[in-house]
Design a protein around this motif. Sequence first.
Motif, PDB file in Angstrom:
ATOM      1  N   UNK A 107       0.861  -1.183   0.000  1.00 38.33           N
ATOM      2  CA  UNK A 107       0.000   0.000   0.000  1.00 38.33           C
ATOM      3  C   UNK A 107       0.903   1.241   0.000  1.00 38.33           C
ATOM      4  N   UNK A 108       0.709   2.111  -0.975  1.00 37.97           N
ATOM      5  CA  UNK A 108       1.550   3.300  -1.123  1.00 37.97           C
ATOM      6  C   UNK A 108       0.908   4.502  -0.446  1.00 37.97           C
ATOM      7  N   UNK A 109       1.749   5.434  -0.031  1.00 35.76           N
ATOM      8  CA  UNK A 109       1.262   6.622   0.664  1.00 35.76           C
ATOM      9  C   UNK A 109       0.435   7.527  -0.237  1.00 35.76           C
ATOM     10  N   UNK A 110       0.644   7.421  -1.556  1.00 31.81           N
ATOM     11  CA  UNK A 110      -0.138   8.258  -2.476  1.00 31.81           C
ATOM     12  C   UNK A 110      -1.490   7.641  -2.808  1.00 31.81           C
ATOM     13  N   UNK A 111      -1.832   6.536  -2.112  1.00 32.44           N
ATOM     14  CA  UNK A 111      -3.119   5.879  -2.345  1.00 32.44           C
ATOM     15  C   UNK A 111      -3.051   4.732  -3.326  1.00 32.44           C
ATOM     16  N   UNK A 112      -1.908   4.549  -3.989  1.00 31.05           N
ATOM     17  CA  UNK A 112      -1.767   3.451  -4.923  1.00 31.05           C
ATOM     18  C   UNK A 112      -1.591   2.115  -4.214  1.00 31.05           C
ATOM     19  N   UNK A 113      -1.671   1.061  -5.001  1.00 21.35           N
ATOM     20  CA  UNK A 113      -1.578  -0.283  -4.446  1.00 21.35           C
ATOM     21  C   UNK A 113      -0.917  -1.175  -5.490  1.00 21.35           C
ATOM     22  N   UNK A 114       0.143  -1.864  -5.094  1.00 21.23           N
ATOM     23  CA  UNK A 114       0.825  -2.821  -5.957  1.00 21.23           C
ATOM     24  C   UNK A 114       0.710  -4.204  -5.340  1.00 21.23           C
ATOM     25  N   UNK A 115       0.689  -5.219  -6.186  1.00 19.09           N
ATOM     26  CA  UNK A 115       0.690  -6.578  -5.641  1.00 19.09           C
ATOM     27  C   UNK A 115       1.627  -7.461  -6.442  1.00 19.09           C
ATOM     28  N   UNK A 116       2.107  -8.490  -5.793  1.00 14.05           N
ATOM     29  CA  UNK A 116       3.061  -9.427  -6.364  1.00 14.05           C
ATOM     30  C   UNK A 116       3.847 -10.062  -5.240  1.00 14.05           C
ATOM     31  N   UNK A 117       4.966 -10.665  -5.561  1.00 16.25           N
ATOM     32  CA  UNK A 117       5.848 -11.190  -4.527  1.00 16.25           C
ATOM     33  C   UNK A 117       6.702 -10.032  -4.023  1.00 16.25           C
ATOM     34  N   UNK A 118       6.510  -9.652  -2.754  1.00 17.22           N
ATOM     35  CA  UNK A 118       7.201  -8.497  -2.190  1.00 17.22           C
ATOM     36  C   UNK A 118       8.375  -8.981  -1.345  1.00 17.22           C
ATOM     37  N   UNK A 119       9.569  -8.486  -1.671  1.00 12.33           N
ATOM     38  CA  UNK A 119      10.795  -8.895  -0.988  1.00 12.33           C
ATOM     39  C   UNK A 119      11.488  -7.662  -0.426  1.00 12.33           C
ATOM     40  N   UNK A 120      12.013  -7.803   0.780  1.00  8.18           N
ATOM     41  CA  UNK A 120      12.747  -6.724   1.431  1.00  8.18           C
ATOM     42  C   UNK A 120      14.121  -6.591   0.788  1.00  8.18           C
ATOM     43  N   UNK A 121      14.391  -5.433   0.214  1.00  4.68           N
ATOM     44  CA  UNK A 121      15.680  -5.172  -0.438  1.00  4.68           C
ATOM     45  C   UNK A 121      16.404  -4.013   0.249  1.00  4.68           C
ATOM     46  N   UNK A 122      16.416  -4.010   1.581  1.00  4.13           N
ATOM     47  CA  UNK A 122      17.088  -2.949   2.315  1.00  4.13           C
ATOM     48  C   UNK A 122      16.243  -1.693   2.394  1.00  4.13           C
ATOM     49  N   UNK A 123      16.601  -0.669   1.654  1.00  2.00           N
ATOM     50  CA  UNK A 123      15.849   0.582   1.667  1.00  2.00           C
ATOM     51  C   UNK A 123      14.634   0.539   0.745  1.00  2.00           C
ATOM     52  N   UNK A 124      14.514  -0.543  -0.009  1.00  4.77           N
ATOM     53  CA  UNK A 124      13.429  -0.665  -0.978  1.00  4.77           C
ATOM     54  C   UNK A 124      12.653  -1.963  -0.781  1.00  4.77           C
ATOM     55  N   UNK A 125      11.475  -1.974  -1.343  1.00  9.62           N
ATOM     56  CA  UNK A 125      10.697  -3.204  -1.536  1.00  9.62           C
ATOM     57  C   UNK A 125      10.744  -3.533  -3.022  1.00  9.62           C
ATOM     58  N   UNK A 126      10.993  -4.802  -3.340  1.00  8.79           N
ATOM     59  CA  UNK A 126      10.857  -5.221  -4.736  1.00  8.79           C
ATOM     60  C   UNK A 126       9.522  -5.944  -4.885  1.00  8.79           C
ATOM     61  N   UNK A 127       8.796  -5.600  -5.930  1.00 13.37           N
ATOM     62  CA  UNK A 127       7.485  -6.197  -6.202  1.00 13.37           C
ATOM     63  C   UNK A 127       7.568  -6.916  -7.539  1.00 13.37           C
ATOM     64  N   UNK A 128       7.431  -8.263  -7.502  1.00  9.88           N
ATOM     65  CA  UNK A 128       7.565  -9.075  -8.715  1.00  9.88           C
ATOM     66  C   UNK A 128       6.230  -9.728  -9.041  1.00  9.88           C
ATOM     67  N   UNK A 129       5.701  -9.493 -10.242  1.00 12.52           N
ATOM     68  CA  UNK A 129       4.415 -10.124 -10.612  1.00 12.52           C
ATOM     69  C   UNK A 129       4.550 -11.633 -10.733  1.00 12.52           C
ATOM     70  N   UNK A 130       3.527 -12.353 -10.275  1.00 14.99           N
ATOM     71  CA  UNK A 130       3.522 -13.815 -10.351  1.00 14.99           C
ATOM     72  C   UNK A 130       2.364 -14.306 -11.197  1.00 14.99           C
TER      73      UNK A 130
END
Length: 613
Positions: A107-130
């Motif tokens: 869930x993004x602060x601007x109201x957007x929403x992404x889905x997929x496999x979410x992995x912790x990449x340090x300062x970032x989240x990686x979102x990979x579609x499955x």
Amino acid sequence: MLKTSTLALIALFLALPATVGDEVEPGPVEKDVFHPDRGKEFEPGRGGSVTVFLPTSVRMLALPLSNSSYARNILHEVHELLVAPDWETWEFKGVLAHRWDTEDSLILKDGGRLFGKVVDEGENWSVTPISPEHPLDAPRMVKKTDAESLERGTVFTFHLRKDVKWHDGHPFDAGDVVLGWEIYNNPEIQCDSFRSSFQKIERVERIDDYTVRFHYSRQYHKALDLFRSLICLPSHLYNLLDPDHADYDPEADERAVARAVNENPHNSNWVGLGPYRITSADPMLYVAERFEDYFDPENAGWVDRIRWRHIRGWETALEALKNGELDFSAWLSTDMYMGAGTSDANFTDDFYKGTYAYGSVNFTPWNTRRSHLSDPRVRRALAHAFDMEAYRDQQCGGLGVISTGTQATFSPAYNRAVLPLEYDQGKAVDLLAEAGWYDRDGDDIVDKDGVPLEIEYLTIAGHKGDREFTELLKKSYRKVGVDLMVTPLDHPTIIQRLKERDFDACSTSWGLPLESNQEQLWHTKNDQPGRGNYSGVRDPRIDAWIEQADREIDPQKRYAIWKEMQRYLYEEVQPYLYRNTVPRRFAMSKKIRGFQAFGISPGYSIRRWFLTD
């Protein structure tokens, strides 16, 4: 001290084979444990019919509208689910869905929403579609500072089998799955028992005819398990907006659509997806015969016909069984199980008996919305006033566990440290007086504001166990100045009065999975007609625990929450009078083989049975 007759019953019970399922856990389940010829092997073969006893009439099979455990038992054989737990391993497997993808939501602060496999990449989240037809065509990196929250396991994409047909021959597709969820968004459709659970799903996408995607609004520990309760409906028979419906109306409003569901003749004359199809539907007798176009031949069952028959009264049903009118009854009282009726040659020549345990709890809900039952001191007094242990020992042969919560007693979520309140009529009198109830007019009934403490208790007409229990309860309560007025009714009427909150108290039970949905039973939002919070509990602390546990995906942390909530409910709120939950006692024809006792309700699978003659 136990009576001599009770000691004899216990000795007889101990002489029988060990109870199946006392320690319920996943794993291989032995067949025919109690059968006298269990060592003799038979090769399963198709053919014949079995008749199963129903302890109550069943008015409809459309589970979303009825929430009947007996309807659910029938649906096990005449319908199928997207996914279901394996009877023995308890692990989920695909049924109507041959596979599924599970993805997370960011869930993004601007109201957007992404889905997929979410992995912790340090300062970032990686979102990979499955899953297929995904809005992301490649992995995406999102700064953690741009994310509001991470919701694990919130998107499920089901890939449906393409070889499934409804019992009328119409092909099954994604529209039938979507309709099974859409009914909960129409307030005119009478499916309130499950509505709050399915409203956790905020959006459903029909990707194509054989792919459906569900989006939860937030993470939920029972997200996959909820699909066990999603009943796919034949859109061509239920949905006025479906061009294949005989009365197709693209302009149909919400009320017309609801009427087509609520008053649908197939609510009882069910058209399903299982290996057996309903050929005769009556509240007293349902008949199902083999459906030759069933998609999974290896799981299609052995017998050709199953009959579910309601006979009023357990004793009458036992006589019907001995006369050859029934083949199986899972409803024997302690006296019936241990007495002459199941020990003489008229029974043992053709039948045998056994026991099995699965998750359930027997209880009396108190309607806390009624003024005379609104004070928790009164409800605690009613618990202290009855000797439940003596009842278990003297009436039930010492069998069963007196529960203190609505998790199965074998569940890791059940708090064994919470013990039943002790029998103490003096304490009951003191608690009643503390709440303002004492005898002011000398009639031996306590009163308050000029009103005597009278409690109407609804009981199933013709049910020997209920009758015996309420007779003892009435005598005990009379000793502390409470007048219990027993009203015998048929089971469907009791359920209707429960749903309408038109009751003081009654005998009922819940079938429980390994971890029970406490929201349905206790959350404030479910304190309304048609929903499962029968006692009318409204407590912010309980709501907060439920909401916290619903989001907690770490089982041990979640179990700790449930245990604390159980302690509070039992010790502070006391909305139920808990009874002893005994192993299910059954009687079965010797000609039936393949019986296995499972920890999952109803505790057996008829399609695994076969006949030897």
